[in-house]
Design a protein around this motif. Structure first.
Motif, PDB file in Angstrom:
ATOM      1  N   ASP A  24       0.841  -0.728  -0.021  1.00 46.51           N
ATOM      2  CA  ASP A  24       0.215  -0.015  -0.516  1.00 46.51           C
ATOM      3  C   ASP A  24       0.740   1.075  -0.023  1.00 46.51           C
ATOM      4  O   ASP A  24       0.847   2.462  -0.671  1.00 46.51           O
ATOM      5  N   GLU A  27       3.325   1.092  -3.674  1.00 50.06           N
ATOM      6  CA  GLU A  27       2.635   1.252  -4.562  1.00 50.06           C
ATOM      7  C   GLU A  27       2.018   2.932  -4.800  1.00 50.06           C
ATOM      8  O   GLU A  27       2.271   3.762  -6.184  1.00 50.06           O
ATOM      9  N   GLY A  28       1.649   3.002  -3.198  1.00 51.70           N
ATOM     10  CA  GLY A  28       0.931   4.824  -3.718  1.00 51.70           C
ATOM     11  C   GLY A  28       1.676   5.942  -3.405  1.00 51.70           C
ATOM     12  O   GLY A  28       2.042   6.781  -4.685  1.00 51.70           O
ATOM     13  N   GLY A  32       1.498   4.738  -8.241  1.00 51.39           N
ATOM     14  CA  GLY A  32       0.059   5.806  -8.751  1.00 51.39           C
ATOM     15  C   GLY A  32      -1.359   5.301  -8.990  1.00 51.39           C
ATOM     16  O   GLY A  32      -1.278   3.534  -7.734  1.00 51.39           O
ATOM     17  N   ASP A  33      -1.905   5.191  -9.812  1.00 57.05           N
ATOM     18  CA  ASP A  33      -2.771   4.350 -10.067  1.00 57.05           C
ATOM     19  C   ASP A  33      -2.639   3.242 -11.709  1.00 57.05           C
ATOM     20  O   ASP A  33      -3.139   2.529 -12.187  1.00 57.05           O
ATOM     21  N   ARG A  35      -1.537   0.330 -11.668  1.00 57.86           N
ATOM     22  CA  ARG A  35      -2.305  -0.859 -11.592  1.00 57.86           C
ATOM     23  C   ARG A  35      -3.330  -0.898 -12.185  1.00 57.86           C
ATOM     24  O   ARG A  35      -3.932  -2.023 -13.325  1.00 57.86           O
ATOM     25  N   ARG A  36      -3.973   0.206 -11.970  1.00 60.51           N
ATOM     26  CA  ARG A  36      -5.615   0.322 -12.895  1.00 60.51           C
ATOM     27  C   ARG A  36      -5.711   0.539 -13.896  1.00 60.51           C
ATOM     28  O   ARG A  36      -6.439  -0.391 -14.668  1.00 60.51           O
ATOM     29  N   ARG A  37      -4.832   1.170 -14.416  1.00 56.17           N
ATOM     30  CA  ARG A  37      -4.472   1.762 -15.242  1.00 56.17           C
ATOM     31  C   ARG A  37      -4.579   0.513 -17.038  1.00 56.17           C
ATOM     32  O   ARG A  37      -4.580  -0.485 -17.596  1.00 56.17           O
ATOM     33  N   SER A  56      -5.173  -6.632  -7.792  1.00 59.22           N
ATOM     34  CA  SER A  56      -5.568  -6.306  -9.148  1.00 59.22           C
ATOM     35  C   SER A  56      -7.227  -7.013  -9.449  1.00 59.22           C
ATOM     36  O   SER A  56      -7.264  -6.279 -10.118  1.00 59.22           O
ATOM     37  N   LEU A  59      -9.664  -4.519 -10.055  1.00 56.72           N
ATOM     38  CA  LEU A  59      -9.781  -3.511 -11.191  1.00 56.72           C
ATOM     39  C   LEU A  59      -9.502  -4.444 -12.556  1.00 56.72           C
ATOM     40  O   LEU A  59     -10.106  -2.575 -13.506  1.00 56.72           O
TER      41      LEU A  59
END
Length: 208
Positions: A24, A27-28, A32-33, A35-37, A56, A59
């Motif tokens: 956590d 990655e933050g 950032g985002d 992994r989501r992208r 993941s 997501l």
């Protein structure tokens, strides 16, 4: 090979309990985002290699038919619990990235997020991911790689020195880069993004 695999399995089993809390923070700060992208680009039958604790799982697009493999039973226990909490349907099973338990051309998309860095033989792992992709299927990769910003490179070189001596069973590689391997395996690289002083790289490639 087998002894290294068992050492890695034992290491990640021990790390499973505290893994999410550590990731956590990292990655933050670093990704950032991303992994989501990355996961948002998956389509159809999708395999996530080294799924870990399932970070993941929530997501992927809703119509994704998801399978995940990981070397560590401890990690998979947490991934299954996460899937249940999220209401995500996923076939989560034990497996080695270097010897995937699937027939050729089984998947439309193969994803590996922040995990190739800890695979002993990256060339073999990428070859296996290519093998299980159908022709025209896409490989989606996200990882920390060898930085291009010199102060950061010096820092990561020092971190690698310490990891090699303190946690050799983890197999963590701070100075690698999967992209050349992807090209060597004959995949067509469609898109790359590199950021954070070259430390982060996202790759989209297609099997011809």
């Amino acid at each position: 090979m087998e002894s290294a695999r068992e050492a890695a399995r034992g290491y990640w089993n021990r790390r499973a309990e505290g893994y999410d809390a550590a990731m956590d923070r990292m990655e933050g700060l670093l990704f950032g985002d991303a992994r989501r992208r990355l996961c948002g680009n998956a389509r159809g039958r999708t395999l996530e290699v080294a799924v870990g604790t399932g970070r993941s799982l929530g997501l992927y697009p809703e119509d994704t038919e998801l399978t995940g493999v990981d070397l560590s039973p401890g990690m998979l226990d947490r991934a299954r619990a996460r899937a249940a909490r999220l209401g995500v349907q996923a076939d989560l099973r034990e497996g080695d990235a270097q010897d995937l338990p699937f027939p050729d051309a089984s998947f439309d998309t193969v994803v590996c997020a922040l995990s190739l860095c800890s695979v002993q033989d990256v060339e073999q792992a990428v070859a296996e991911m290519r093998r299980v992709l159908r022709p025209g299927g896409r490989m989606l990769l996200l990882d920390h790689v060898r930085p291009t910003f010199w102060p950061l490179l010096w820092l990561m070189t020092g971190v690698q020195f310490l990891l090699d001596r303190l946690e050799p069973e983890a197999g963590e590689q701070m100075l690698g880069r999967p992209l050349p391997v992807v090209r060597e395996q004959g995949l067509t690289v469609e898109h790359t993004v590199r950021a954070k002083g070259g430390l982060m790289e996202m790759v989209t490639a297609r099997r011809p």
